[in-house]
Design an enzyme around this catalytic site. Structure first.
Site, PDB file in Angstrom:
ATOM      1  CD  GLU A  43       8.339  -2.371  -6.035  1.00 50.05           C
ATOM      2  OE1 GLU A  43       8.966  -1.658  -4.762  1.00 50.05           O
ATOM      3  OE2 GLU A  43       7.501  -2.658  -6.193  1.00 50.05           O
TER       4      GLU A  43
ATOM      5  N   GLY B 192       0.568  -0.929  -0.110  1.00 50.05           N
ATOM      6  CA  GLY B 192      -0.262  -0.405  -0.071  1.00 50.05           C
ATOM      7  C   GLY B 192       0.851   0.797  -0.078  1.00 50.05           C
TER       8      GLY B 192
ATOM      9  CG  ASN C  63      11.940   1.934 -16.734  1.00 47.24           C
ATOM     10  OD1 ASN C  63      11.781   1.237 -15.496  1.00 47.24           O
ATOM     11  ND2 ASN C  63      11.312   1.018 -18.081  1.00 47.24           N
TER      12      ASN C  63
HETATM   13  C1  LIG Z   1       0.475  -3.174 -12.552  1.00 51.76           C
HETATM   14  C2  LIG Z   1       0.196  -1.986 -11.740  1.00 51.76           C
HETATM   15  C3  LIG Z   1       0.903  -2.416 -10.623  1.00 51.76           C
HETATM   16  C4  LIG Z   1       1.308  -2.175 -10.009  1.00 51.76           C
HETATM   17  N1  LIG Z   1       1.278  -2.605  -8.161  1.00 51.76           N
HETATM   18  C5  LIG Z   1       1.511  -1.867  -7.488  1.00 51.76           C
HETATM   19  C6  LIG Z   1       1.363  -1.814  -5.496  1.00 51.76           C
HETATM   20  O1  LIG Z   1       1.099  -3.393  -5.314  1.00 51.76           O
HETATM   21  N2  LIG Z   1       1.845  -1.248  -4.826  1.00 51.76           N
HETATM   22  C7  LIG Z   1       1.624   0.214  -5.107  1.00 51.76           C
HETATM   23  O2  LIG Z   1       1.864   0.910  -4.088  1.00 51.76           O
HETATM   24  N3  LIG Z   1       1.750   0.789  -6.257  1.00 51.76           N
HETATM   25  C8  LIG Z   1       1.547  -0.372  -7.053  1.00 51.76           C
HETATM   26  N4  LIG Z   1       1.576   0.541  -8.455  1.00 51.76           N
HETATM   27  C9  LIG Z   1       1.590   1.560  -8.782  1.00 51.76           C
HETATM   28  C10 LIG Z   1       4.094   2.336  -9.512  1.00 51.76           C
HETATM   29  O3  LIG Z   1       4.751   2.416  -8.697  1.00 51.76           O
HETATM   30  C11 LIG Z   1       3.047   3.807  -9.862  1.00 51.76           C
HETATM   31  O4  LIG Z   1       2.426   3.882 -10.946  1.00 51.76           O
HETATM   32  C12 LIG Z   1       4.590   4.718 -10.321  1.00 51.76           C
HETATM   33  O5  LIG Z   1       5.278   4.334  -9.315  1.00 51.76           O
HETATM   34  C13 LIG Z   1       4.173   5.237 -11.206  1.00 51.76           C
HETATM   35  O6  LIG Z   1       2.881   6.461 -10.413  1.00 51.76           O
HETATM   36  P1  LIG Z   1       1.552   7.330 -11.140  1.00 51.76           P
HETATM   37  O7  LIG Z   1       0.990   5.537 -11.886  1.00 51.76           O
HETATM   38  O8  LIG Z   1       1.139   8.084 -10.271  1.00 51.76           O
HETATM   39  O9  LIG Z   1       2.682   7.921 -12.429  1.00 51.76           O
HETATM   40  P2  LIG Z   1       2.655   9.490 -12.720  1.00 51.76           P
HETATM   41  O10 LIG Z   1       3.502   9.554 -11.501  1.00 51.76           O
HETATM   42  O11 LIG Z   1       1.499  10.323 -12.401  1.00 51.76           O
HETATM   43  O12 LIG Z   1       3.835   9.077 -13.601  1.00 51.76           O
HETATM   44  C14 LIG Z   1       2.974   9.323 -14.589  1.00 51.76           C
HETATM   45  C15 LIG Z   1       3.831   9.370 -16.337  1.00 51.76           C
HETATM   46  O13 LIG Z   1       5.259  10.223 -15.784  1.00 51.76           O
HETATM   47  C16 LIG Z   1       6.127  10.330 -15.296  1.00 51.76           C
HETATM   48  N5  LIG Z   1       6.203  11.072 -14.615  1.00 51.76           N
HETATM   49  C17 LIG Z   1       6.726  12.142 -13.610  1.00 51.76           C
HETATM   50  N6  LIG Z   1       7.003  11.878 -11.965  1.00 51.76           N
HETATM   51  C18 LIG Z   1       8.129  12.818 -13.169  1.00 51.76           C
HETATM   52  C19 LIG Z   1       9.210  13.437 -12.788  1.00 51.76           C
HETATM   53  N7  LIG Z   1       9.837  13.666 -12.079  1.00 51.76           N
HETATM   54  N8  LIG Z   1      10.726  13.085 -13.780  1.00 51.76           N
HETATM   55  C20 LIG Z   1      10.516  12.521 -15.650  1.00 51.76           C
HETATM   56  N9  LIG Z   1       9.276  12.190 -15.844  1.00 51.76           N
HETATM   57  C21 LIG Z   1       8.183  11.998 -14.850  1.00 51.76           C
HETATM   58  C22 LIG Z   1       5.978   9.312 -14.932  1.00 51.76           C
HETATM   59  O14 LIG Z   1       7.619   7.956 -15.269  1.00 51.76           O
HETATM   60  C23 LIG Z   1       5.417   8.531 -15.528  1.00 51.76           C
HETATM   61  O15 LIG Z   1       5.308   8.400 -16.827  1.00 51.76           O
HETATM   62  C24 LIG Z   1       1.386  -0.389  -9.774  1.00 51.76           C
HETATM   63  C25 LIG Z   1       1.301   0.018 -10.699  1.00 51.76           C
HETATM   64  C26 LIG Z   1       0.865  -0.643 -11.811  1.00 51.76           C
HETATM   65  C27 LIG Z   1       0.536  -0.014 -13.377  1.00 51.76           C
END
Ligand SMILES: Cc1cc2nc3c(=O)[nH]c(=O)nc-3n(C[C@H](O)[C@H](O)[C@H](O)COP(=O)(O)OP(=O)(O)OC[C@H]3O[C@@H](n4cnc5c(N)ncnc54)[C@H](O)[C@@H]3O)c2cc1C
Length: 395
Positions: free
Chosen positions: A244, A127, A381
């Site tokens: 991780e 979470g 990434n």
């Molecule tokens: C299939 C799946 C399973 C997951 N499972 C879990 C789980 O079990 N528990 C959990 O806690 N989380 C989980 N996650 C969440 C995951 O860690 C987040 O989706 C991830 O950290 C990206 O956050 P966001 O989706 O809010 O995207 P955002 O942070 O909104 O990012 C959107 C885009 O902007 C880019 N971006 C954002 N900030 C920057 C920056 N500073 N510089 C350059 N680019 C940037 C990102 O790379 C991305 O391409 C999961 C995600 C997926 C897709």
């Protein structure tokens, strides 16, 4: 340095291989190798077989019931498991919350939580992420307010992988709003059966229910479920993410997939030709194979040289996930129209047959969509590149 395996490591590989041959149930092996949907029961069953052998936690030290294996032995074990068609062990307990409990938890927490992770009887969820707090994780807003012997938790977590099966969830929660964002976060262990927790499915592009939203409404969590100190959760959270990301290089799984891809590419199509005969396809396959081998050697180098996961973990995460995605792109190309899961029943939860009617029974299109996640989760990434530029290049 010598990157060949020693005779002892080769002997260890043979021992693992023999064990897998004798003990991995055929029904589980078949589903994994054909990339068919498998059940929670299958993962638990396999974890219990490993547990009985004393191999339940390949990455844990012996004092907690782990194998005490070296990192190279862990890598060999994972690779052999993947090549034999064993299901990947779940990371959330074994590789994520367990190392945090071992390092920062108290004795009671170790005694209570580690045995259930080891024998597979207790499933954990992660979470961390919230709507609007993914990459910018420190902005998270789920609160835990102290009320006597309890914290009262309110808020929402999202993208929670396998949360529908979770018995417990480890959460980052805000315990202090008056300090810098990172300094007001705590690490809380929450029993998912506690009243006030609601798990709602999110259906992914491949039609699968793998992730969830988890809502918390006045959830009472005993204060003894706090790991370490209040407001110090950010330190523990980062420690967990290092573990991780190293796991996300996934070399064993990708080697198994590469082997399968080569089999598919060599199969004769309706026109009497195999796609491996196409020089452009063959070049891309060979290039990817070489890159996978280079990743394997890099993982070995990092594991044998470093004192634990550092910024190298980010490099491995990027390379591992890019190679994984390209493997499934090639698999989709190689299977052609058979990549589509065109049996409507295949989308039903209790469906038990092949996912495609075509030559390989590989649901390549589903996998292709599913694997888009690799470059997003575990810290996207782009964020890993930011970490490398700061910690490795000093920019
Ligand atoms: C299939 C799946 C399973 C997951 N499972 C879990 C789980 O079990 N528990 C959990 O806690 N989380 C989980 N996650 C969440 C995951 O860690 C987040 O989706 C991830 O950290 C990206 O956050 P966001 O989706 O809010 O995207 P955002 O942070 O909104 O990012 C959107 C885009 O902007 C880019 N971006 C954002 N900030 C920057 C920056 N500073 N510089 C350059 N680019 C940037 C990102 O790379 C991305 O391409 C999961 C995600 C997926 C897709």
């Amino acid at each position: 340095m010598d990157l060949n395996y020693t005779p002892e490591q080769e002997a260890f590989r043979q021992e693992v291989r023999q064990f897998l041959q004798d003990n991995l149930p055929d029904d589980i092996r078949e589903r994994v190798q054909k990339r068919l949907r498998f059940t929670k029961d299958m993962i638990v069953r396999w974890q219990q077989i490993l547990y009985k052998q004393g191999w339940g936690a390949s990455t844990w030290p012996k004092e907690f019931g782990g194998t005490g294996w070296t990192e190279v032995e862990q890598l060999i074990f994972e690779e052999e498991c993947a090549l034999a068609g064993a299901p990947r062990q779940l990371d959330f307990g074994l590789r994520m919350v367990a190392p945090v409990i071992m390092k920062f938890g108290n004795q009671e927490q170790k005694d209570k939580h580690l045995p259930g992770i080891l024998d597979g009887s207790v499933w954990w969820s992660q979470g961390y992420s919230e709507p609007g707090s993914g990459s910018d994780l420190a902005s998270l807003r789920t609160t835990a307010e102290r009320d006597g012997d309890y914290y009262i938790v309110n808020g929402q977590k999202t993208w929670t992988t396998l949360g529908q099966h979770g018995d417990w969830i480890f959460c980052l929660v805000r315990t202090n709003k008056d300090v810098k964002a990172q300094e007001g976060i705590s690490f809380l262990l929450i029993d998912m059966k506690t009243p006030g927790i609601d798990v709602k499915p999110i259906i992914m592009l491949d039609g699968e229910h793998e992730i969830n939203d988890v809502f918390f409404e006045n959830v009472k969590v005993p204060v003894e479920n706090l790991v370490g100190e209040e407001d110090k959760g950010w330190t523990y959270a980062k420690y967990l993410l290092g573990h991780e990301r190293t796991g996300l290089a996934n070399v064993g799984q990708w080697k198994a997939m590469m082997r399968r891809l080569k089999e598919i590419a060599r199969e004769e199509q309706d026109d009497g030709h195999a796609i491996i005969e196409n020089p452009r396809f063959r070049d891309r396959l060979a290039q990817l194979d070489a890159e996978l081998r280079a990743l394997e050697l890099t993982v070995l180098r990092v594991l044998t040289n470093s004192s634990g996961p550092g910024p190298e973990a980010s490099i491995l995460k990027i390379r591992g996930t890019e190679i994984g995605q390209r493997l499934f792109e090639l698999a989709m190309e190689a299977t052609g129209q058979d990549a589509l899961a065109h049996i409507p029943d295949a989308l039903e939860p209790d469906y038990d047959g092949p996912m495609v009617g075509g030559m390989n029974a590989v649901p390549a299109a589903g996998d292709y969509f599913n694997m888009r996640k690799l470059s997003i989760f575990g810290g996207s990434n782009e964020i890993q590149r930011n970490i490398i530029s700061k910690l490795v290049l000093g920019l």
